[in-house]
Motif scaffolding. Structure first.
Motif, PDB file in Angstrom:
ATOM      1  N   VAL A 266       0.852  -1.190   0.000  1.00 28.81           N
ATOM      2  CA  VAL A 266       0.000   0.000   0.000  1.00 28.81           C
ATOM      3  C   VAL A 266       0.886   1.236   0.000  1.00 28.81           C
TER       4      VAL A 266
ATOM      5  N   VAL B 238      -1.089   7.093   3.492  1.00 32.15           N
ATOM      6  CA  VAL B 238      -1.872   6.089   2.776  1.00 32.15           C
ATOM      7  C   VAL B 238      -2.605   6.755   1.615  1.00 32.15           C
TER       8      VAL B 238
ATOM      9  N   VAL C 287      -2.246   5.489  -2.297  1.00 28.21           N
ATOM     10  CA  VAL C 287      -3.336   4.674  -2.843  1.00 28.21           C
ATOM     11  C   VAL C 287      -3.509   4.838  -4.353  1.00 28.21           C
TER      12      VAL C 287
ATOM     13  N   THR D  19      -7.462  -0.927   3.304  1.00 26.16           N
ATOM     14  CA  THR D  19      -7.324  -0.095   2.108  1.00 26.16           C
ATOM     15  C   THR D  19      -8.107  -0.661   0.932  1.00 26.16           C
TER      16      THR D  19
END
Length: 189
Positions: free
Chosen positions: A79, A95, A99, A124
């Motif tokens: 991720v 994050v 992404v 996620t």
């Protein structure tokens, strides 16, 4: 994929770009039917620029060999593409910054099955409220891709009993992958 990798290498969307040694973008078969998504790079990954080459990678490689999945036949990424300092958990903003890279990797590779290694990958890709202890070993479908969360191989360092669960999950993955590859009925779901 080369353009996407180059964009990740030059990325400064979050502060991790200032502290990393390497961008650990991902590696493997770009036509892989099976994709593994981990969390974030550790020290060895940051040094080499390759995913899952440290202690957790050795566990993963052993499990893959046990179930007869060759690492070169799949694609492995995370991720987060840059190591958080002292291997801390990634922040929400980090994050969010990574992404889009992960989503584009999935779009370009078009795997039939994704294995979410650990809580961050599970939250996620499946559900921000998912608890790995509740969803581990279960199949989900997202956008035509079968997904299964399992424990991150590093979880074995804290609880050796998780190794048996990871092994069982990868046995299921191996069978589902054989079916999804045309050697039988469709993957479970």
């Amino acid at each position: 994929m080369e353009d996407l990798t180059a964009r990740a290498v030059g990325c400064k969307r979050c502060t991790l770009g200032e502290t990393r040694h390497s961008v650990v973008f991902g590696e493997g078969n770009l036509r892989a039917g099976l994709m593994l998504v981990g969390e974030s790079p550790g020290e060895k990954e940051d040094e080499t620029g390759r995913p899952f080459v440290g202690p957790a990678g050795r566990i993963l490689n052993k499990i893959l060999a046990e179930v007869g999945i060759r690492r070169e036949d799949l694609y492995i990424t995370g991720v987060i593409k840059c190591r958080p300092p002292q291997n801390r958990l990634p922040k929400k903003a980090e994050v969010s910054a990574c992404v889009p890279f992960l989503k584009k990797q999935i779009e370009l590779i078009r795997p039939k099955i994704i294995i979410c290694l650990g809580s961050l990958a599970t939250k996620t890709l499946l559900d921000p409220k998912a608890k790995i202890t509740e969803v581990r070993g279960k199949w989900f479908e997202r956008g035509g891709i079968m997904m299964m969360p399992t424990y991150h191989p590093a979880a074995v360092f804290h609880d050796e009993e998780k190794l048996a669960a990871i092994r069982e999950d990868f046995r299921q993955v191996k069978e589902a992958y054989k079916k999804a590859s045309g050697n039988g009925p469709k993957a479970p779901g």
